[in-house]
Design a protein around this motif. Sequence first.
Motif, PDB file in Angstrom:
ATOM      1  N   GLU A 161       5.220  -3.799   7.892  1.00  0.00           N
ATOM      2  CA  GLU A 161       4.394  -3.560   9.080  1.00  0.00           C
ATOM      3  C   GLU A 161       2.954  -3.995   8.832  1.00  0.00           C
ATOM      4  O   GLU A 161       2.297  -4.543   9.734  1.00  0.00           O
ATOM      5  CB  GLU A 161       4.404  -2.079   9.444  1.00  0.00           C
ATOM      6  N   MET A 162       2.456  -3.726   7.645  1.00  0.00           N
ATOM      7  CA  MET A 162       1.072  -4.069   7.331  1.00  0.00           C
ATOM      8  C   MET A 162       0.870  -5.586   7.392  1.00  0.00           C
ATOM      9  O   MET A 162      -0.115  -6.060   7.949  1.00  0.00           O
ATOM     10  CB  MET A 162       0.682  -3.538   5.944  1.00  0.00           C
ATOM     11  N   TRP A 163       1.817  -6.328   6.836  1.00  0.00           N
ATOM     12  CA  TRP A 163       1.725  -7.782   6.897  1.00  0.00           C
ATOM     13  C   TRP A 163       1.833  -8.261   8.339  1.00  0.00           C
ATOM     14  O   TRP A 163       1.076  -9.129   8.775  1.00  0.00           O
ATOM     15  CB  TRP A 163       2.829  -8.427   6.044  1.00  0.00           C
ATOM     16  N   PHE A 164       2.762  -7.686   9.088  1.00  0.00           N
ATOM     17  CA  PHE A 164       2.983  -8.087  10.477  1.00  0.00           C
ATOM     18  C   PHE A 164       1.737  -7.858  11.326  1.00  0.00           C
ATOM     19  O   PHE A 164       1.398  -8.680  12.177  1.00  0.00           O
ATOM     20  CB  PHE A 164       4.182  -7.320  11.060  1.00  0.00           C
ATOM     21  N   ARG A 165       1.053  -6.743  11.104  1.00  0.00           N
ATOM     22  CA  ARG A 165      -0.153  -6.419  11.881  1.00  0.00           C
ATOM     23  C   ARG A 165      -1.414  -7.074  11.320  1.00  0.00           C
ATOM     24  O   ARG A 165      -2.500  -6.891  11.856  1.00  0.00           O
ATOM     25  CB  ARG A 165      -0.344  -4.901  11.932  1.00  0.00           C
ATOM     26  N   GLY A 166      -1.284  -7.783  10.216  1.00  0.00           N
ATOM     27  CA  GLY A 166      -2.439  -8.456   9.636  1.00  0.00           C
ATOM     28  C   GLY A 166      -3.390  -7.530   8.903  1.00  0.00           C
ATOM     29  O   GLY A 166      -4.567  -7.839   8.741  1.00  0.00           O
ATOM     30  N   GLU A 167      -2.891  -6.400   8.461  1.00  0.00           N
ATOM     31  CA  GLU A 167      -3.724  -5.411   7.778  1.00  0.00           C
ATOM     32  C   GLU A 167      -3.665  -5.609   6.254  1.00  0.00           C
ATOM     33  O   GLU A 167      -3.453  -4.675   5.487  1.00  0.00           O
ATOM     34  CB  GLU A 167      -3.282  -4.002   8.175  1.00  0.00           C
ATOM     35  N   VAL A 168      -3.902  -6.839   5.866  1.00  0.00           N
ATOM     36  CA  VAL A 168      -3.815  -7.212   4.454  1.00  0.00           C
ATOM     37  C   VAL A 168      -4.885  -6.516   3.622  1.00  0.00           C
ATOM     38  O   VAL A 168      -4.620  -6.059   2.506  1.00  0.00           O
ATOM     39  CB  VAL A 168      -3.910  -8.750   4.292  1.00  0.00           C
ATOM     40  N   MET A 169      -6.083  -6.403   4.155  1.00  0.00           N
ATOM     41  CA  MET A 169      -7.160  -5.770   3.388  1.00  0.00           C
ATOM     42  C   MET A 169      -6.892  -4.281   3.172  1.00  0.00           C
ATOM     43  O   MET A 169      -7.192  -3.749   2.100  1.00  0.00           O
ATOM     44  CB  MET A 169      -8.512  -5.979   4.068  1.00  0.00           C
ATOM     45  N   THR A 170      -6.327  -3.618   4.161  1.00  0.00           N
ATOM     46  CA  THR A 170      -5.965  -2.209   3.994  1.00  0.00           C
ATOM     47  C   THR A 170      -4.887  -2.082   2.928  1.00  0.00           C
ATOM     48  O   THR A 170      -4.980  -1.231   2.036  1.00  0.00           O
ATOM     49  CB  THR A 170      -5.469  -1.603   5.326  1.00  0.00           C
ATOM     50  N   LEU A 171      -3.876  -2.933   3.019  1.00  0.00           N
ATOM     51  CA  LEU A 171      -2.801  -2.927   2.030  1.00  0.00           C
ATOM     52  C   LEU A 171      -3.351  -3.196   0.629  1.00  0.00           C
ATOM     53  O   LEU A 171      -3.011  -2.488  -0.329  1.00  0.00           O
ATOM     54  CB  LEU A 171      -1.736  -3.973   2.397  1.00  0.00           C
ATOM     55  N   LEU A 172      -4.232  -4.163   0.518  1.00  0.00           N
ATOM     56  CA  LEU A 172      -4.842  -4.466  -0.778  1.00  0.00           C
ATOM     57  C   LEU A 172      -5.622  -3.259  -1.296  1.00  0.00           C
ATOM     58  O   LEU A 172      -5.528  -2.909  -2.480  1.00  0.00           O
ATOM     59  CB  LEU A 172      -5.766  -5.682  -0.673  1.00  0.00           C
ATOM     60  N   GLY A 173      -6.364  -2.603  -0.432  1.00  0.00           N
ATOM     61  CA  GLY A 173      -7.121  -1.420  -0.847  1.00  0.00           C
ATOM     62  C   GLY A 173      -6.214  -0.336  -1.406  1.00  0.00           C
ATOM     63  O   GLY A 173      -6.527   0.272  -2.428  1.00  0.00           O
ATOM     64  N   TRP A 174      -5.099  -0.093  -0.730  1.00  0.00           N
ATOM     65  CA  TRP A 174      -4.150   0.912  -1.231  1.00  0.00           C
ATOM     66  C   TRP A 174      -3.601   0.505  -2.592  1.00  0.00           C
ATOM     67  O   TRP A 174      -3.541   1.312  -3.512  1.00  0.00           O
ATOM     68  CB  TRP A 174      -2.984   1.069  -0.268  1.00  0.00           C
ATOM     69  N   LEU A 175      -3.180  -0.760  -2.701  1.00  0.00           N
ATOM     70  CA  LEU A 175      -2.583  -1.225  -3.956  1.00  0.00           C
ATOM     71  C   LEU A 175      -3.594  -1.208  -5.095  1.00  0.00           C
ATOM     72  O   LEU A 175      -3.238  -0.929  -6.241  1.00  0.00           O
ATOM     73  CB  LEU A 175      -1.988  -2.621  -3.760  1.00  0.00           C
ATOM     74  N   GLU A 176      -4.854  -1.481  -4.778  1.00  0.00           N
ATOM     75  CA  GLU A 176      -5.903  -1.432  -5.805  1.00  0.00           C
ATOM     76  C   GLU A 176      -6.149   0.005  -6.271  1.00  0.00           C
ATOM     77  O   GLU A 176      -6.485   0.237  -7.427  1.00  0.00           O
ATOM     78  CB  GLU A 176      -7.212  -2.024  -5.261  1.00  0.00           C
ATOM     79  N   ARG A 177      -6.002   0.964  -5.364  1.00  0.00           N
ATOM     80  CA  ARG A 177      -6.243   2.368  -5.721  1.00  0.00           C
ATOM     81  C   ARG A 177      -5.082   2.977  -6.504  1.00  0.00           C
ATOM     82  O   ARG A 177      -5.282   3.988  -7.186  1.00  0.00           O
ATOM     83  CB  ARG A 177      -6.515   3.192  -4.459  1.00  0.00           C
ATOM     84  N   LEU A 178      -3.905   2.396  -6.385  1.00  0.00           N
ATOM     85  CA  LEU A 178      -2.784   2.906  -7.174  1.00  0.00           C
ATOM     86  C   LEU A 178      -2.958   2.465  -8.626  1.00  0.00           C
ATOM     87  O   LEU A 178      -3.192   1.288  -8.886  1.00  0.00           O
ATOM     88  CB  LEU A 178      -1.453   2.352  -6.645  1.00  0.00           C
ATOM     89  N   PRO A 179      -2.847   3.387  -9.559  1.00  0.00           N
ATOM     90  CA  PRO A 179      -2.970   2.986 -10.960  1.00  0.00           C
ATOM     91  C   PRO A 179      -1.794   2.101 -11.383  1.00  0.00           C
ATOM     92  O   PRO A 179      -0.706   2.170 -10.803  1.00  0.00           O
ATOM     93  CB  PRO A 179      -2.975   4.316 -11.719  1.00  0.00           C
ATOM     94  N   HIS A 180      -2.030   1.286 -12.380  1.00  0.00           N
ATOM     95  CA  HIS A 180      -0.997   0.360 -12.844  1.00  0.00           C
ATOM     96  C   HIS A 180       0.277   1.108 -13.237  1.00  0.00           C
ATOM     97  O   HIS A 180       1.378   0.644 -12.959  1.00  0.00           O
ATOM     98  CB  HIS A 180      -1.510  -0.485 -14.015  1.00  0.00           C
ATOM     99  N   ARG A 181       0.134   2.273 -13.859  1.00  0.00           N
ATOM    100  CA  ARG A 181       1.327   3.016 -14.285  1.00  0.00           C
ATOM    101  C   ARG A 181       2.200   3.421 -13.099  1.00  0.00           C
ATOM    102  O   ARG A 181       3.403   3.548 -13.226  1.00  0.00           O
ATOM    103  CB  ARG A 181       0.946   4.228 -15.132  1.00  0.00           C
ATOM    104  N   ALA A 182       1.594   3.604 -11.920  1.00  0.00           N
ATOM    105  CA  ALA A 182       2.363   3.957 -10.726  1.00  0.00           C
ATOM    106  C   ALA A 182       3.112   2.747 -10.180  1.00  0.00           C
ATOM    107  O   ALA A 182       4.165   2.893  -9.564  1.00  0.00           O
ATOM    108  CB  ALA A 182       1.444   4.531  -9.651  1.00  0.00           C
ATOM    109  N   LYS A 183       2.581   1.554 -10.419  1.00  0.00           N
ATOM    110  CA  LYS A 183       3.214   0.327  -9.920  1.00  0.00           C
ATOM    111  C   LYS A 183       4.160  -0.305 -10.940  1.00  0.00           C
ATOM    112  O   LYS A 183       4.990  -1.123 -10.569  1.00  0.00           O
ATOM    113  CB  LYS A 183       2.130  -0.694  -9.532  1.00  0.00           C
ATOM    114  N   ARG A 184       4.019   0.087 -12.191  1.00  0.00           N
ATOM    115  CA  ARG A 184       4.752  -0.564 -13.273  1.00  0.00           C
ATOM    116  C   ARG A 184       6.272  -0.560 -13.049  1.00  0.00           C
ATOM    117  O   ARG A 184       6.944  -1.538 -13.345  1.00  0.00           O
ATOM    118  CB  ARG A 184       4.406   0.107 -14.598  1.00  0.00           C
TER     119      ARG A 184
END
Length: 188
Positions: free
Chosen positions: A149-172
């Motif tokens: 949905e985020m990609w579809f609505r063009g909310e890339v910067m919001t998505l990037l902000g969330w992904l940047e705030r998640l620590p690497h261990r949460a994404k690993r």
Amino acid sequence: ADVSAFVKAFSGSHRDVLDYLAEEVLVGQPGHVREFLLQTSILDHLSGALCDALTGRSDGQAILERLERDNLFVVALDEERRWYRYHHLFADFLRSRLERESPGRIKELHCRAAEWYEQNGWISDAVGHALAAEDHERASDLVERVIGEMWFRGEVMTLLGWLERLPHRAKRHRPRLLLEHATTLMWV
């Protein structure tokens, strides 16, 4: 008598405003209202049901209406008076006071807010509160649910902000989040 008008016209220092808020507004409220104000201060927007979820009470709407009626730094955001917000100076004051008096409760309040927003379909707000609570598992689950949905609505910067705030261990252990993070970085 008109607190909102006083704040708009006030020309003193920030400290003077905070002292006034502490002494004249917060201290002058009954205990249950003071507690309500502190617990809900983590919210940018307030509704009766959301406030009830945070406070564990069932009188959130009545308190919000009373605060607005008494001109206590609460502004209605819609004609139906379902959503409100605190005046920004008052919200800052309340958050500072909550941090000083009960820092351990802040994460719990953000968790409750994240849960309420998730249950009511407000995923973006749920993600924000989950991140604020450092509930990275919930935040990761929520982000994964709405990536498309985020990609579809063009909310890339919001998505990037969330992904940047998640620590690497949460994404690993979540390859999709790692891939989406790399993809969003290529787009910005």
